[in-house]
Write an enzyme that holds these catalytic residues in place. Structure first.
Site, PDB file in Angstrom:
ATOM      1  N   HIS A 363       8.283  -6.039  -1.093  1.00 12.46           N
ATOM      2  CA  HIS A 363       9.606  -6.223  -2.410  1.00 12.46           C
ATOM      3  C   HIS A 363       9.157  -6.070  -3.218  1.00 12.46           C
ATOM      4  O   HIS A 363      10.334  -5.402  -4.592  1.00 12.46           O
ATOM      5  CB  HIS A 363      10.677  -6.923  -1.375  1.00 12.46           C
ATOM      6  CG  HIS A 363      11.248  -6.464  -0.613  1.00 12.46           C
ATOM      7  ND1 HIS A 363      10.655  -7.377   0.573  1.00 12.46           N
ATOM      8  CD2 HIS A 363      12.016  -6.009   0.490  1.00 12.46           C
ATOM      9  CE1 HIS A 363      11.511  -6.683   1.934  1.00 12.46           C
ATOM     10  NE2 HIS A 363      11.995  -5.787   1.853  1.00 12.46           N
ATOM     11  N   CYS A 675      14.869   5.695   4.668  1.00 13.89           N
ATOM     12  CA  CYS A 675      14.917   4.895   3.629  1.00 13.89           C
ATOM     13  C   CYS A 675      13.756   4.221   3.329  1.00 13.89           C
ATOM     14  O   CYS A 675      13.766   3.994   2.167  1.00 13.89           O
ATOM     15  CB  CYS A 675      16.133   4.596   3.841  1.00 13.89           C
ATOM     16  SG  CYS A 675      16.355   3.377   4.876  1.00 13.89           S
TER      17      CYS A 675
HETATM   18  C1  PEP Z   1      12.206  -0.641   5.411  1.00 13.22           C
HETATM   19  O1  PEP Z   1      12.044  -1.967   6.080  1.00 13.22           O
HETATM   20  O2  PEP Z   1      11.929  -0.164   5.190  1.00 13.22           O
HETATM   21  C2  PEP Z   1      14.004  -1.284   4.198  1.00 13.22           C
HETATM   22  C3  PEP Z   1      14.299  -0.101   3.889  1.00 13.22           C
HETATM   23  O3  PEP Z   1      14.217  -2.156   4.550  1.00 13.22           O
HETATM   24  P1  PEP Z   1      13.124  -3.184   3.053  1.00 13.22           P
HETATM   25  O4  PEP Z   1      12.153  -3.158   2.522  1.00 13.22           O
HETATM   26  O5  PEP Z   1      14.298  -3.799   2.295  1.00 13.22           O
HETATM   27  O6  PEP Z   1      12.168  -4.559   4.358  1.00 13.22           O
END
Ligand code: PEP
Ligand code: MG
Length: 755
Positions: A363, A675
């Protein structure tokens, strides 16, 4: 032996350079296993087929750096080649034995050699020898194997330190980059600026202090605070009737902090120019050396206590906040970054970011990418402490970081920097154009956001909406759960800014690597634990406040899409929907002019791949979260740099899963977006286009790049490419093939430095 191991590991991690690290290893090992000789041979950086004697206790020290063995030649060369340990009673009778007169080793018979291996690569060989004709015991061999496996990464790290020009061992070329995970594309040339966290005393660098008196005050008041805490603890334990000897340890600590020499040594270091944390580290290192040199085992064992004590004083000095000092020429360097630190920087005030920890989809990496700053993470070999103020080059495409390289490398990268500027200018032209393929298929491009601050740069890139707003980021930088009043304006500002275009607000996705300072979760396996929707459904009081804030915020803009993270079963969707409808109905009954939001689910847990047919009846849209989907499909932790090379977004199984989700969704007439970070990868764009994705949500920096790719291909072409790729069984082949396709269109500049 466990004690010895932890002592050696601790000391090696604090070593200033490779020679010091190796000297510690050979001295300690020789002493603890009572061998007559202990030596380390390391692979020659100039010629990987050669192994150089780098340190020895027992053999002729003047041979260090001079005796060189080829892989396969001599006993050491044999171990280096095969990677198998040997343990023999009479080395000289072994057919592979080679005599080096100058080493004066003919007196030694017993011989054991253990390869030093890091990530499958043989870095060198640790050798022990004895005069006696005897095999070393199995226990000794096991100990040596433990030592080499534990220390291989420290040796690699120490080798990296020696690449710096400040070190005299400079046969090693500083033009050899250190390689980590490329996180955010682009090229940056700048000056290293170390972000100091209170994590590890051994990593604190020396720094020129600004005002001596301030540093003295900082140090003395930290010492006082630690003393007070120790006194209070000791009294508490005494009241608990703990053994006198156990309580005495605290008195010993306090005495140490009171001791004149501890204080005066540190003050001297401060007066001679170092800042207080650096001066403290120098003093503790000096004590560690002193204690370890003592024959007294009790004193040797106190080394760990000493380091803990130093660490406590350091923590007091630095507080829990990271210290950063940077300007627009800086490349920020840290062991690890926090969301808090990254929230303080922008692409205008920092040139690049590098860190020891983290990998492409952690993240923290996502935030760095959203900032559009060239970033490399997972640089486990970077000599952190020695880096401050060095000139660095960060290549965010390949993951290469150069430390004070030659002028030739600088020249090459300055040229790349110029080309990057040209590239972003040509991308700017696309801002108001649609992401439309050559055969007229339009793919709406949305942006991923986490903080309001991103809104204006997102609009500048021409984003047509927000495909993922990670609501947890405002929670992460808050001091307690933000209430409805705090959340509503944040959501309103993003909904309003993009209305009437869609904005997807994802409900709170904490857990995993996203922790809140005020909501402690302690789990053995957090990524498979209490995360995302699981927490929201277990805490409906928190979930409903968030839902209420989202729906109230959508009044007048009516473009709210609510997306549920980390769903693994259908019942979670049902439960969450009931709560959404309940909150909506309550708000309507209170006369809020709101529309029922569209509800969607993230496909990021593999179980859902096989349940798309059931999900489509329950929701309005799907969005594939590739960051988690890949980690769960391939069983590779998205944050772990040790396994980063196994985290492959173009893995054939990942592509087949994605294709299946998109086809099933579209067969039922449901829009499917992506996404996860895969949507931001120009190579993957071609495949997603071929799969028939409805829209893409990318990070801000990637949006124009993805648009450019879409505009250069037809969907028909993309389908052909996808069909071919789905036949390939290997990620490397897939990557090479897609790179060729971008190259053919003149788009290679999107995936590497330079044109
Ligand atoms: C994902 O897991 O691809 C996503 C967009 O969510 P995050 O990266 O916040 O877990
Ligand atoms: Mg996710």
């Amino acid at each position: 032996m466990l004690d010895v191991l932890s002592q050696i590991t601790q000391k090696v991690s604090m070593a200033n350079d490779l020679n010091e690290a190796l000297a510690i290893i050979v001295t300690k090992v020789q002493k603890n296993i009572e061998a007559d000789v202990c030596s380390v041979y390391l692979q020659n950086d100039q010629n990987e087929e050669e192994f150089v004697l780098m340190a020895t206790i027992g053999l002729n020290p003047s041979c260090v750096g001079k005796v060189i063995l080829s892989a396969g030649s001599g006993l050491v060369g044999l171990v280096a080649q095969k990677g198998d340990p040997v343990n023999i009673a009479q080395a000289q009778k072994h057919p592979a034995f080679r005599v080096f007169q100058e080493l004066q080793e003919t007196a030694y018979n017993g011989f054991a050699a253990i390869p030093i291996i890091n990530h499958k690569k043989i870095l060198g060989v640790l050798v022990v020898q004895s005069q006696q004709s005897k095999k070393f015991s199995q226990e000794t061999i096991d100990f040596l194997l433990t030592i080499t496996s534990q220390l291989s990464s420290s040796i690699l790290h120490a080798k990296a330190i020696d690449r710096l020009p400040v070190n005299s061992v400079s046969s090693i070329n500083s033009d050899r980059p250190i390689i980590g995970s490329p996180v955010s594309p682009g090229v940056a040339i700048g000056q290293a600026s170390l972000v100091i966290s209170s994590q590890h005393l051994g990593l604190v660098p020396n720094h020129q202090n600004k005002v001596v008196e301030d540093e003295i005050k900082l140090f003395m008041s930290a010492v006082d605070e630690v003393k007070k805490e120790l006194k209070a603890l000791s009294e508490e334990l005494e009241n608990d009737n703990l053994l006198k000897e156990d309580v005495a340890i605290f008195d010993a600590y306090i005495m140490m902090l009171d001791s004149k020499s501890f204080i005066s040594k540190t003050l001297n270091y401060i007066r001679s120019g170092n800042w207080a944390p650096g001066a403290l580290r120098q003093t503790i290192e000096e004590y560690v050396d002193l204690f370890e040199a003592m024959e007294n085992r009790y004193m040797q064992e106190r080394v760990k206590d000493l380091c803990d004590l130093g660490q406590s004083v350091l923590n007091k000095m630095l507080g829990s906040e990271e210290k950063i000092d940077f300007n627009e020429q800086s490349i920020l360097v840290a062991e690890d970054f926090s969301a808090m630190t990254l929230s303080k920087i922008t692409s205008k005030n920092v040139k690049g970011i590098i860190s020891v920890k983290g990998s492409g989809t952690s993240h923290i990496a996502i935030i760095a990418r959203a900032l559009g700053i060239p970033t490399v993470m997972g640089l486990s070999d970077i000599p952190l402490r020695r880096l401050n103020d060095c000139q660095l080059i960060v290549d965010g495409y390949s993951g290469k970081v150069f430390i004070s390289p030659s002028e030739a490398i600088f020249k090459e990268y300055r040229q790349f920097e110029k080309e990057e500027i040209q590239l972003s200018k040509s991308l700017q032209v696309l801002k108001d154009k649609k992401a439309e393929t050559k055969d007229g298929v339009v793919i709406p491009l949305y942006v991923n956001l986490g903080l309001e601050e991103g809104i204006s740069s997102a609009k500048d890139t021409g984003a047509e909406g927000v495909g993922l707003f990670r609501t947890e980021f405002p929670f992460m930088i808050s001091k307690q759960f933000p209430g409805e009043q705090e959340q509503t304006p944040i959501y309103r500002s993003v909904l309003k800014s993009f209305a009437p275009n869609p904005v997807v607000l994802r409900t709170l996705d904490i857990g995993g690597d996203k922790t809140l300072p005020y909501f402690h979760i302690s789990e053995e396996n957090p990524f498979l634990g209490w995360r995302g929707i699981r927490i929201s459904l277990d805490h409906p009081e928190i979930f409903m406040i968030q839902l209420k804030a989202m729906i109230i915020a959508s009044e007048h803009s009516n473009n709210l899409h609510i997306m549920l993270p980390m769903v693994s079963t259908l019942s979670e969707i049902e439960e969450a929907k009931l709560l959404i409808i309940r909150v909506y109905a309550e708000l309507v009954s209170q006369n809020y002019q709101v529309a029922l939001p569209k509800i969607g689910v993230m496909i990021e847990v593999p179980s859902l791949i096989f349940q798309v047919n059931d999900i489509v009846k329950r929701v309005d849209f799907l969005s594939i979260g590739t960051n988690d989907l890949i980690q769960y499909l391939l069983a590779v932790d998205r944050n772990n740099s040790q396994v980063a090379d196994l985290y492959q977004s173009l893995h054939p199984a990942v592509l087949k899963a994605m294709n299946q989700i998109i086809i099933s969704g579209r067969d039922h007439g449901l829009p499917v977006s992506v996404c996860g970070e895969m949507a931001s990868d120009p190579l993957a764009t071609i495949l997603l286009l071929g799969m028939g994705v409805s829209s893409l949500s990318t990070n801000i920096a990637a949006l124009p790049r993805v648009k450019w790719v879409i505009r250069e291909f037809s969907q028909k072409e993309a389908r052909h490419i996808l069909a071919h790729v789905l036949q390939l069984s290997d990620t490397i082949l897939i990557r090479d093939y897609l790179e060729d396709k971008l190259e053919e269109k003149g788009l290679a500049g999107l995936i590497r430095a330079g044109k």
